[in-house]
Structure formats: structure tokens, C-alpha cells
Design a protein around this motif. Structure first.
Motif, mmCIF file in Angstrom:
data_model
loop_
_atom_site.group_PDB
_atom_site.id
_atom_site.type_symbol
_atom_site.label_atom_id
_atom_site.label_comp_id
_atom_site.label_asym_id
_atom_site.label_seq_id
_atom_site.Cartn_x
_atom_site.Cartn_y
_atom_site.Cartn_z
ATOM 1 N N THR A 4 27.203 85.942 100.763
ATOM 2 C CA THR A 4 26.630 85.171 99.657
ATOM 3 C C THR A 4 25.909 83.938 100.161
ATOM 4 O O THR A 4 25.548 83.081 99.382
ATOM 5 N N THR A 5 25.712 83.860 101.468
ATOM 6 C CA THR A 5 25.046 82.699 102.039
ATOM 7 C C THR A 5 23.972 83.149 103.007
ATOM 8 O O THR A 5 24.079 84.216 103.620
ATOM 9 N N ALA A 6 22.932 82.324 103.128
ATOM 10 C CA ALA A 6 21.863 82.629 104.070
ATOM 11 C C ALA A 6 22.274 82.290 105.496
ATOM 12 O O ALA A 6 21.633 82.714 106.448
ATOM 13 N N ARG A 7 23.344 81.508 105.627
ATOM 14 C CA ARG A 7 23.808 81.143 106.963
ATOM 15 C C ARG A 7 24.517 82.327 107.622
ATOM 16 O O ARG A 7 25.185 83.096 106.968
ATOM 17 N N PRO A 8 24.388 82.422 108.949
ATOM 18 C CA PRO A 8 25.171 83.447 109.643
ATOM 19 C C PRO A 8 26.652 83.109 109.560
ATOM 20 O O PRO A 8 27.031 81.940 109.447
ATOM 21 N N LEU A 9 27.493 84.128 109.582
ATOM 22 C CA LEU A 9 28.922 83.936 109.436
ATOM 23 C C LEU A 9 29.641 84.393 110.694
ATOM 24 O O LEU A 9 29.161 85.267 111.431
ATOM 25 N N PRO A 10 30.825 83.831 110.964
ATOM 26 C CA PRO A 10 31.637 84.361 112.057
ATOM 27 C C PRO A 10 31.958 85.831 111.822
ATOM 28 O O PRO A 10 31.962 86.320 110.686
ATOM 29 N N GLN A 11 32.257 86.528 112.894
ATOM 30 C CA GLN A 11 32.617 87.945 112.803
ATOM 31 C C GLN A 11 33.882 88.113 111.973
ATOM 32 O O GLN A 11 34.836 87.337 112.102
ATOM 33 N N VAL A 12 33.897 89.098 111.119
ATOM 34 C CA VAL A 12 35.078 89.412 110.312
ATOM 35 C C VAL A 12 35.886 90.484 111.041
ATOM 36 O O VAL A 12 35.363 91.538 111.403
ATOM 37 N N VAL A 13 37.182 90.195 111.280
ATOM 38 C CA VAL A 13 38.051 91.124 112.007
ATOM 39 C C VAL A 13 39.362 91.276 111.243
ATOM 40 O O VAL A 13 39.618 90.578 110.256
ATOM 41 N N ASP A 14 40.223 92.153 111.725
ATOM 42 C CA ASP A 14 41.538 92.304 111.117
ATOM 43 C C ASP A 14 42.450 91.164 111.561
ATOM 44 O O ASP A 14 42.169 90.451 112.527
ATOM 45 N N ALA A 15 43.555 90.996 110.849
ATOM 46 C CA ALA A 15 44.445 89.858 111.097
ATOM 47 C C ALA A 15 45.009 89.853 112.508
ATOM 48 O O ALA A 15 45.180 88.796 113.132
ATOM 49 N N TRP A 208 23.518 79.513 114.296
ATOM 50 C CA TRP A 208 24.349 78.496 113.619
ATOM 51 C C TRP A 208 23.481 77.304 113.207
ATOM 52 O O TRP A 208 22.528 76.955 113.914
ATOM 53 N N PRO A 209 23.742 76.676 112.074
ATOM 54 C CA PRO A 209 22.940 75.523 111.665
ATOM 55 C C PRO A 209 23.071 74.392 112.680
ATOM 56 O O PRO A 209 24.188 74.003 113.063
ATOM 57 N N GLN A 210 21.931 73.887 113.132
ATOM 58 C CA GLN A 210 21.910 72.798 114.107
ATOM 59 C C GLN A 210 20.772 71.846 113.785
ATOM 60 O O GLN A 210 19.706 72.250 113.309
ATOM 61 N N ASP A 211 20.997 70.571 114.064
ATOM 62 C CA ASP A 211 20.001 69.543 113.770
ATOM 63 C C ASP A 211 20.037 68.510 114.892
ATOM 64 O O ASP A 211 20.757 68.671 115.881
ATOM 65 N N GLU A 212 19.293 67.434 114.714
ATOM 66 C CA GLU A 212 19.283 66.371 115.709
ATOM 67 C C GLU A 212 20.636 65.667 115.756
ATOM 68 O O GLU A 212 21.358 65.625 114.745
ATOM 69 N N PRO A 213 21.003 65.099 116.910
ATOM 70 C CA PRO A 213 22.273 64.360 117.001
ATOM 71 C C PRO A 213 22.357 63.261 115.951
ATOM 72 O O PRO A 213 21.397 62.509 115.738
ATOM 73 N N GLY A 214 23.473 63.189 115.266
ATOM 74 C CA GLY A 214 23.681 62.159 114.263
ATOM 75 C C GLY A 214 23.081 62.454 112.912
ATOM 76 O O GLY A 214 23.179 61.635 111.989
ATOM 77 N N ALA A 215 22.466 63.630 112.735
ATOM 78 C CA ALA A 215 21.797 63.935 111.471
ATOM 79 C C ALA A 215 22.775 63.954 110.302
ATOM 80 O O ALA A 215 22.398 63.677 109.162
ATOM 81 N N GLY A 216 24.034 64.274 110.567
ATOM 82 C CA GLY A 216 25.008 64.338 109.490
ATOM 83 C C GLY A 216 25.724 63.026 109.210
ATOM 84 O O GLY A 216 26.531 62.948 108.279
ATOM 85 N N TRP A 217 25.446 62.012 109.996
ATOM 86 C CA TRP A 217 26.126 60.735 109.808
ATOM 87 C C TRP A 217 25.592 60.017 108.572
ATOM 88 O O TRP A 217 24.407 60.117 108.232
ATOM 89 N N LEU A 218 26.462 59.267 107.913
ATOM 90 C CA LEU A 218 26.008 58.408 106.829
ATOM 91 C C LEU A 218 25.198 57.251 107.397
ATOM 92 O O LEU A 218 25.522 56.709 108.451
ATOM 93 N N SER A 219 24.150 56.857 106.694
ATOM 94 C CA SER A 219 23.420 55.652 107.076
ATOM 95 C C SER A 219 24.243 54.435 106.665
ATOM 96 O O SER A 219 25.184 54.537 105.856
ATOM 97 N N SER A 220 23.907 53.274 107.216
ATOM 98 C CA SER A 220 24.615 52.049 106.831
ATOM 99 C C SER A 220 24.476 51.790 105.336
ATOM 100 O O SER A 220 25.421 51.349 104.672
ATOM 101 N N LYS A 221 23.296 52.079 104.797
ATOM 102 C CA LYS A 221 23.071 51.879 103.372
ATOM 103 C C LYS A 221 23.940 52.822 102.549
ATOM 104 O O LYS A 221 24.463 52.444 101.489
ATOM 105 N N GLN A 222 24.126 54.049 103.015
ATOM 106 C CA GLN A 222 24.987 55.001 102.308
ATOM 107 C C GLN A 222 26.453 54.573 102.371
ATOM 108 O O GLN A 222 27.191 54.721 101.402
ATOM 109 N N VAL A 223 26.868 54.024 103.529
ATOM 110 C CA VAL A 223 28.229 53.506 103.644
ATOM 111 C C VAL A 223 28.451 52.406 102.615
ATOM 112 O O VAL A 223 29.475 52.354 101.922
ATOM 113 N N ALA A 224 27.453 51.504 102.497
ATOM 114 C CA ALA A 224 27.563 50.405 101.531
ATOM 115 C C ALA A 224 27.634 50.934 100.105
ATOM 116 O O ALA A 224 28.396 50.418 99.274
#
Length: 235
Positions: A4-15, A208-224
Motif C-alpha cells: 500500500t506504499t510506493a516505498r520499497p519494503l523489507p523482505q517478508v519472511v516466516d516467523a 530506501w528513502p534517502q536525503d541530504e544529511p540532517g534533512a529530517g532535523w527540526l529547524s531552530s524555528k520549528q523547535v521554537a
């Protein structure tokens, strides 16, 4: 079952297969834990260097470094980056230190954890208020302390640890860069997620989804916006 997602998923295996792969990973995780224990043991055996009698500026005015301990014997200092004349300062420093809202757990260890920055104390305290930071702040703008601790004006961030014996203060440990990650819970939580930090430098499966280093960090303004006055996460 269709994805249900466009992202690739880990392999599904038995328990059983999943448990076997998890057990193999656990061997490496436990080895890493033992290595961190060994690193900490070596850290406890580091020599130390005596420091001069520095004077910082706190909320109530000038204060000797020895008095920043407030009677305790151990002190951790986060040297927060400061951009002179700017409204917002280092997002990494701002975000990392926003996590430390309850530091009383250090009291049984005879320790304190504070921020020291190159910003003038009035500006530093205003920034603390604006971003909802809960730590105690001190300024080294009128002291060589910050520069001597590898966090000069216009320079980077650092963490330094000190031991006090009477009025004499000793520097025992220093780190910067990714060495500060061990102080935060954020990276540990993100690293256990299936997609991890989603930064391009990391070794991740193809697609796997990848971006520039720190792309997921909150900005200082967002922290505020989250933790500052009126922020939706402020309490």
C-alpha cells in the motif's frame, strides 16, 4: 498481499526465518554494547588537565567556573554554537538540547549539565526563552573559556566534561561532531526504525528513502514553534 506504499519494503519472511535473522543481528548488537562499555572504561581512566580560574556570565551575573558546579563535583557542558547577529542559531544544537527537560537524575551522580555559548548572556537567555529550552545557560562572550574548550567565537559546537576538587577545575573529556550523538535519544530511536535516518551517507538497501544529511532535523524555528511560549508541545 499487495503493498500500500510506493516505498520499497523489507523482505517478508516466516516467523522462524525472522527470528534467525534477528538472533544473528543480536550477536553484533551485544558486541557493540560490550565495546561501548570498554570505551567508557577507557574514558574513566583518561588523565585530566587543570584549568585556570575562568569567569563566565550567568543569569545572575558573573560566576566562576568552579561555582557553575553549584557544589557538585562533576559538570557536563554543551558548548552551543552561536551566530552573532542572527535570530536563529544552530538547528543541531537547538534540537539536541531541547530534549533535556528533566536533568535532576544527575543529582545522585553528583553532576550537573549546562549550556555555555559565545552569545552575550541577555541574547542567550532570550534565545532560551524563545525556543523553550529548559537548561541553564551561561555566556563565555567575555571569557576565553569557550575558545580554550575548542568552541571559539564563530566556531563549532562541543561537549566538555569537568571534575572539581575544591576550587580547582579539571578538564576530563571532550568531543564534537557525531561524538555528541550518545547524549541524545533522538538518533537511537530513529536508528531502530526500518528506514533509519534516511540520509544518503548511510548504508541502506537499494531504493530506501534517502536525503541530504540532517534533512529530517527540526529547524531552530520549528523547535521554537513546538516548545517555545505558546508552542503546541510546551507544558
Amino acid at each position: 498481499m499487495p503493498t500500500t506504499t510506493a516505498r520499497p519494503l523489507p523482505q517478508v519472511v516466516d516467523a522462524e526465518t525472522w527470528r534467525r535473522e534477528l538472533d544473528a543481528l543480536r550477536v553484533r548488537e551485544k558486541a557493540a554494547t560490550r565495546e561501548l562499555d570498554a570505551v567508557a572504561a577507557q574514558r574513566r581512566r583518561l588523565p585530566m588537565v587543570a584549568l585556570p580560574d575562568y569567569t563566565l556570565v550567568g543569569e545572575d551575573g558573573p560566576v566562576r567556573l568552579a561555582d557553575v558546579f553549584e557544589g557538585r563535583s562533576q559538570l557536563i557542558v554543551y558548548n552551543h554554537m552561536w551566530f552573532a547577529g542572527k535570530e536563529w542559531h544552530c538547528p543541531g544544537c537547538t534540537g539536541l538540547t531541547s530534549q533535556f527537560t528533566r536533568l535532576e537524575f544527575l543529582e545522585p551522580y553528583d553532576a550537573r549539565f549546562v549550556i555555555v555559548t559565545q552569545g552575550p548572556i541577555d541574547e542567550a537567555l532570550a534565545y532560551r526563552e524563545r525556543t523553550g529550552n529548559r537548561m541553564e545557560w551561561y555566556s563565555t562572550s567575555e571569557s576565553p573559556f569557550g575558545a580554550d574548550m575548542d568552541a571559539p567565537p564563530g566556531g563549532g559546537f562541543a561537549v566538555n566534561v569537568f571534575l572539581r576538587d575544591g576550587d580547582t577545575v579539571y578538564r576530563t573529556w571532550h568531543t564534537t561532531g557525531r561524538g555528541t550523538e550518545q547524549l541524545a535519544h533522538t538518533f537511537g530511536l530513529v536508528d531502530v526504525l526500518p528506514y533509519g535516518r534516511q540520509e544518503a551517507w548511510q548504508d541502506s538497501p537499494e531504493g530506501w528513502p534517502q536525503d541530504e544529511p540532517g534533512a529530517g532535523w527540526l529547524s531552530s524555528k520549528q523547535v521554537a514553534a513546538l516548545y517555545g511560549p505558546g508552542g503546541r508541545a510546551a507544558d
